[in-house]
Design an enzyme around this catalytic site. Structure first.
Site, PDB file in Angstrom:
ATOM      1  N   ILE A 160       0.861  -1.176   0.000  1.00 47.80           N
ATOM      2  CA  ILE A 160       0.000   0.000   0.000  1.00 47.80           C
ATOM      3  C   ILE A 160       0.905   1.236   0.000  1.00 47.80           C
ATOM      4  O   ILE A 160       2.064   1.157   0.391  1.00 47.80           O
ATOM      5  CB  ILE A 160      -1.014   0.014   1.183  1.00 47.80           C
ATOM      6  CG1 ILE A 160      -0.317  -0.143   2.539  1.00 47.80           C
ATOM      7  CG2 ILE A 160      -2.090  -1.022   1.007  1.00 47.80           C
ATOM      8  CD1 ILE A 160      -1.266  -0.169   3.731  1.00 47.80           C
ATOM      9  N   ASP A 161       0.365   2.345  -0.479  1.00 48.04           N
ATOM     10  CA  ASP A 161       1.182   3.551  -0.657  1.00 48.04           C
ATOM     11  C   ASP A 161       1.709   4.077   0.674  1.00 48.04           C
ATOM     12  O   ASP A 161       1.117   3.851   1.728  1.00 48.04           O
ATOM     13  CB  ASP A 161       0.354   4.657  -1.335  1.00 48.04           C
ATOM     14  CG  ASP A 161      -0.129   4.248  -2.718  1.00 48.04           C
ATOM     15  OD1 ASP A 161       0.555   3.437  -3.353  1.00 48.04           O
ATOM     16  OD2 ASP A 161      -1.197   4.730  -3.139  1.00 48.04           O
ATOM     17  N   LYS A 162       2.796   4.838   0.568  1.00 46.70           N
ATOM     18  CA  LYS A 162       3.454   5.404   1.746  1.00 46.70           C
ATOM     19  C   LYS A 162       2.466   6.104   2.682  1.00 46.70           C
ATOM     20  O   LYS A 162       2.476   5.891   3.882  1.00 46.70           O
ATOM     21  CB  LYS A 162       4.531   6.395   1.281  1.00 46.70           C
ATOM     22  CG  LYS A 162       5.179   7.175   2.404  1.00 46.70           C
ATOM     23  CD  LYS A 162       6.116   8.267   1.874  1.00 46.70           C
ATOM     24  CE  LYS A 162       6.632   9.117   3.008  1.00 46.70           C
ATOM     25  NZ  LYS A 162       7.475  10.228   2.547  1.00 46.70           N
TER      26      LYS A 162
END
Length: 341
Positions: free
Chosen positions: A148-150
């Protein structure tokens, strides 16, 4: 004088791009700034000066004008940093663990795996410190089944054995895993529920974004399906649940923007601007306060479900919305209540 030219075959490739058919002539230092995350023009110019930027296998200076179909490669004498994995004693919030896998609740701000500009402090640095011999995925990343994105918070499953890696990766590929996210988006979503379908791929003009390709260009992206339903309405923003059928990079962020509902405070996709609402300065101040409370995109990976690779038993995990999202929702709820009086 001896020949100082560099043989590209002796170097490691860090980046590679092919200029689009419609590319207008553009200086290569400007072009690469749109395509490489966290790169400054100075760094790009220094790389060109050192002979590390090649176009069609010939080193070029920073004033070289990129043309359609140019093959651009950035090569250095050292391998990309993301391959030099170092274990770091980083605390990891483990929700569940057994011999085959673990489920992690990732905080916002933590990068999942090393990449350009983020070589330490990632989830993988923490995982390889705490766990030995994690299996590699198809991209050579230890333990990672998905990511999942930062600046997205929430649940991730990590494989501890080769069998678990294969089994879980297949479930994600076959779309049998369950992933539900909660997002706060700009605008009042018309339908109570709906499905967004649209091939997703890299944005031709801004490589840091992805976009939906339609019509004659649809072949460029990969198929992506997001099911959404409205959880709560606050007038100028809406709280939605998004269920992923596919797992493309930035999928929810791209699909919601595509239907006119960019994620709240999603800087990369323009959600950090006031996209809906009044022109009153009081309202502007209110939204700015919400941005301060939630200094990232309003997206949380809330539910994760999959079949256990050894037992075959269905497992489901849910994580609370983090405090920053909860506080932002509370502010909007209060605002909406006063608006309707």
């Amino acid at each position: 004088m001896e020949d100082q030219s560099i043989n590209p075959d002796d170097l490691y490739e860090h980046y590679s791009f092919v200029a689009e058919k419609g590319q207008q002539p553009l200086r290569i230092d400007k072009y690469l700034m749109n395509f490489i995350e966290n790169a400054t023009r100075n760094k790009i110019q220094a790389a060109a000066k050192s002979g590390n930027i090649f176009v069609n296998d010939v080193p070029v200076k920073s004033n070289y004008k990129v043309k359609a179909n140019d093959v651009i490669r950035v090569l250095f004498e050292h391998p990309p940093h993301e391959y030099l994995l170092v274990g770091e004693d980083i605390p990891i919030d483990i929700v569940y663990e057994d011999d085959d896998l673990l489920v992690v609740n990732k905080p916002a701000g933590m990068v999942v795996h090393p990449g350009h500009g983020n070589y330490s402090g990632t989830l993988i640095n923490g995982l390889i410190f705490h766990f030995e011999n994690l299996p590699k995925n198809s991209s050579d990343r230890p333990g990672l089944v998905h990511r999942i994105d930062k600046d997205t918070s929430g649940l991730l499953v990590v494989a501890k054995t080769e069998d678990a890696m294969n089994h879980l990766s297949n479930q994600f590929a076959e779309k049998t895993s369950e992933r539900e996210y909660v997002a706060l988006v700009w605008g009042n979503v018309d339908e109570e529920q709906g499905t967004v379908e649209g091939n997703i791929g890299r944005h031709p003009k801004n490589r840091l974004q992805n976009t939906v390709f339609e019509g004659d260009d649809a072949y460029k992206g990969k198929p992506a399906v997001t099911h959404y339903k409205v959880l709560e309405r606050f007038g100028y923003v809406t709280l939605v649940s998004c269920r992923l059928e596919t797992g493309r990079t930035h999928q929810i962020r791209v699909h919601m923007k595509h239907i006119g509902h960019t994620l709240f405070n999603d800087e990369r996709y323009g959600g950090e601007k006031i996209l809906k609402g009044t022109t009153f300065s009081k309202y502007k101040q209110f939204v700015e306060n919400c941005f301060k409370i939630l200094p990232r995109q309003a997206l949380h990976a809330k539910t994760l479900g999959f079949e256990h690779p050894s037992t075959g038993k269905w497992m489901s995990f849910t994580s609370e919305l983090p405090e920053d999202i909860q506080n932002c929702i509370a502010k909007w709820r209060d605002y909406a209540k006063h608006q309707s009086l």
